[in-house]
Design a protein around this motif. Sequence first.
Motif, short mmCIF file in Angstrom:
data_model
loop_
_atom_site.label_atom_id
_atom_site.label_comp_id
_atom_site.label_asym_id
_atom_site.label_seq_id
_atom_site.Cartn_x
_atom_site.Cartn_y
_atom_site.Cartn_z
N GLU A 159 -34.43 4.72 26.65
CA GLU A 159 -34.66 4.77 25.21
C GLU A 159 -33.44 5.13 24.37
OE1 GLU A 159 -37.92 7.41 24.57
OE2 GLU A 159 -39.37 6.12 25.61
N ASP A 160 -32.46 5.82 24.92
CA ASP A 160 -31.35 6.29 24.10
C ASP A 160 -30.46 5.13 23.67
OD1 ASP A 160 -32.36 8.75 24.63
OD2 ASP A 160 -30.50 9.62 25.38
N HIS A 161 -30.21 5.07 22.38
CA HIS A 161 -29.28 4.08 21.83
C HIS A 161 -27.88 4.66 21.85
CE1 HIS A 161 -27.53 1.06 19.22
NE2 HIS A 161 -27.09 2.01 18.42
N VAL A 162 -26.94 3.92 22.41
CA VAL A 162 -25.56 4.38 22.49
C VAL A 162 -24.77 3.72 21.36
CG1 VAL A 162 -23.50 4.57 23.92
CG2 VAL A 162 -25.77 4.65 24.97
N GLU A 163 -24.23 4.52 20.47
CA GLU A 163 -23.48 4.00 19.33
C GLU A 163 -22.16 3.39 19.77
OE1 GLU A 163 -22.87 7.25 16.71
OE2 GLU A 163 -25.00 7.54 16.27
N LYS A 164 -21.66 2.46 18.98
CA LYS A 164 -20.35 1.88 19.25
C LYS A 164 -19.28 2.97 19.21
CE LYS A 164 -17.28 -1.90 17.96
NZ LYS A 164 -17.04 -3.05 17.04
N GLY A 165 -18.35 2.94 20.15
CA GLY A 165 -17.32 3.96 20.23
C GLY A 165 -17.75 5.20 20.99
N THR A 166 -18.87 5.07 21.71
CA THR A 166 -19.48 6.23 22.38
C THR A 166 -19.83 5.86 23.82
OG1 THR A 166 -20.41 7.01 20.29
CG2 THR A 166 -21.42 7.86 22.29
N ALA A 167 -19.81 6.87 24.69
CA ALA A 167 -20.33 6.73 26.05
C ALA A 167 -21.18 7.94 26.37
CB ALA A 167 -19.20 6.61 27.07
N CYS A 168 -22.31 7.72 27.03
CA CYS A 168 -23.20 8.81 27.45
C CYS A 168 -23.10 8.96 28.96
CB CYS A 168 -24.64 8.52 27.05
SG CYS A 168 -24.90 8.47 25.27
N ILE A 169 -23.03 10.21 29.41
CA ILE A 169 -22.90 10.51 30.83
C ILE A 169 -23.99 11.49 31.23
CG2 ILE A 169 -21.37 11.35 32.65
CD1 ILE A 169 -19.78 10.80 29.33
N TRP A 170 -24.74 11.15 32.26
CA TRP A 170 -25.76 12.06 32.78
C TRP A 170 -25.40 12.48 34.20
CZ3 TRP A 170 -27.02 7.78 29.89
CH2 TRP A 170 -27.84 7.98 28.77
N ASN A 171 -25.54 13.77 34.50
CA ASN A 171 -25.51 14.23 35.88
C ASN A 171 -26.95 14.19 36.39
OD1 ASN A 171 -25.43 17.38 37.56
ND2 ASN A 171 -24.70 15.44 38.38
N LEU A 172 -27.23 13.31 37.33
CA LEU A 172 -28.60 13.18 37.82
C LEU A 172 -28.89 14.24 38.87
CD1 LEU A 172 -31.26 11.60 37.92
CD2 LEU A 172 -30.22 10.18 39.72
N TYR A 173 -28.01 14.32 39.88
CA TYR A 173 -28.26 15.23 41.02
C TYR A 173 -27.05 15.14 41.93
CZ TYR A 173 -30.19 16.71 45.55
OH TYR A 173 -30.40 17.32 46.75
N ASN A 174 -26.63 16.29 42.46
CA ASN A 174 -25.49 16.35 43.37
C ASN A 174 -24.26 15.74 42.70
OD1 ASN A 174 -24.22 17.00 45.82
ND2 ASN A 174 -24.59 14.98 46.65
#
Length: 264
Positions: free
Chosen positions: A34-49
Motif C-alpha cells: 500500500e505505501d506510495h513511494v514518492e519520486k526521489g525517495t527509497a523505502c527500506i524495511w528490515n524484515l528479519y535477520n
Amino acid sequence: LTCSDKAAEMREKYETMLAFYRLSFDHVLQAIKEDHVEKGTACIWNLYNMGYIVKTPSVCFGIDINHRWAWKLEPYFDFLCITHNHRDHQDAALIEAMLKAQKPVFSNFIEKGNMSKVPTDYQVKNVKVHVSITDHNNSGMLNNFVSVFTFECGEDSGNFTLLHTGDSNFKPEQYTNILPRVNVLVTRYAPNALTENNILGEGKGKTQPDYVLVSHLLELMHIDEADCRWSLKSGLIRAANLNCKKAIVPMWGEKLIWKNNKLN
C-alpha cells in the motif's frame, strides 16, 4: 518456525517473540502493498535477520529474505538477491515462487536463476546490481562463498545506493565490484571483533557509507550468542564502535526512508 500453522498460532499466544515475528511480517507485507513511494525517495524495511526489502517509485526487491511466510512477497518483488547458501539467508518457497513467475533471482548457487561465482554486473529496470565474491566469516572452510551486492537504484530513488554484505569476512581485496561511497551499508554482526571496519574508509576495496545498518541479530534458528544469535545489546555496542558516525540497529518490521540525502 517449521511447525504446522495451527501449532504456530498456538505458540504465538505464549511466546512473545514468535508473535512479534508474525506481526512484523504482516506489517511489512501491508506496507509494501500500500505505501506510495514518492519520486526521489527509497523505502527500506528490515524484515528479519539480514533480510531487507527496498522499494523505489519504479522497483521493489529483496535481499536475503528468510521468513515462514516469505512466499507471500513474490507478487510485489521485481527481483531477489541471495548472498549465500545458508538457510537463514534464503527461503525455498520464495525462490520457487520467483522462478515460477520468471523473475530474476541473483545468487552464486541457484542454477535455475541468475547464477554467478565471479564478480558480475546486472541491471533490472533502472537498478544496477554489482556483485563481488567474498569469503564467509568462517573463511577457513567457506572461501568465495558469499556474494556481496551493491545497488544503484536510479534517479527516481534520489540516486539511492546500498551495499549488502551478507555473512562476508570483510576482506577489502575481495570487494572488487563496489562503490567508493554508498548511502547505506548493511553489515552483519561479525563474530570476529570489528572486522566490519576493514572495509570502511578510503582506498581499494573500501567504501564510505552515510549510514550503517547492523544486522543478523536475534536470528531464531541460532541458539544463543555462542551460536551466533546476537542480542540487541551486542548489536548496539558494535554499532557504537564502527567507523561510521551514523550506525543504526533496526528491528524487525522497521521502515527507514531515504529522502533528501538522509535516512529517517
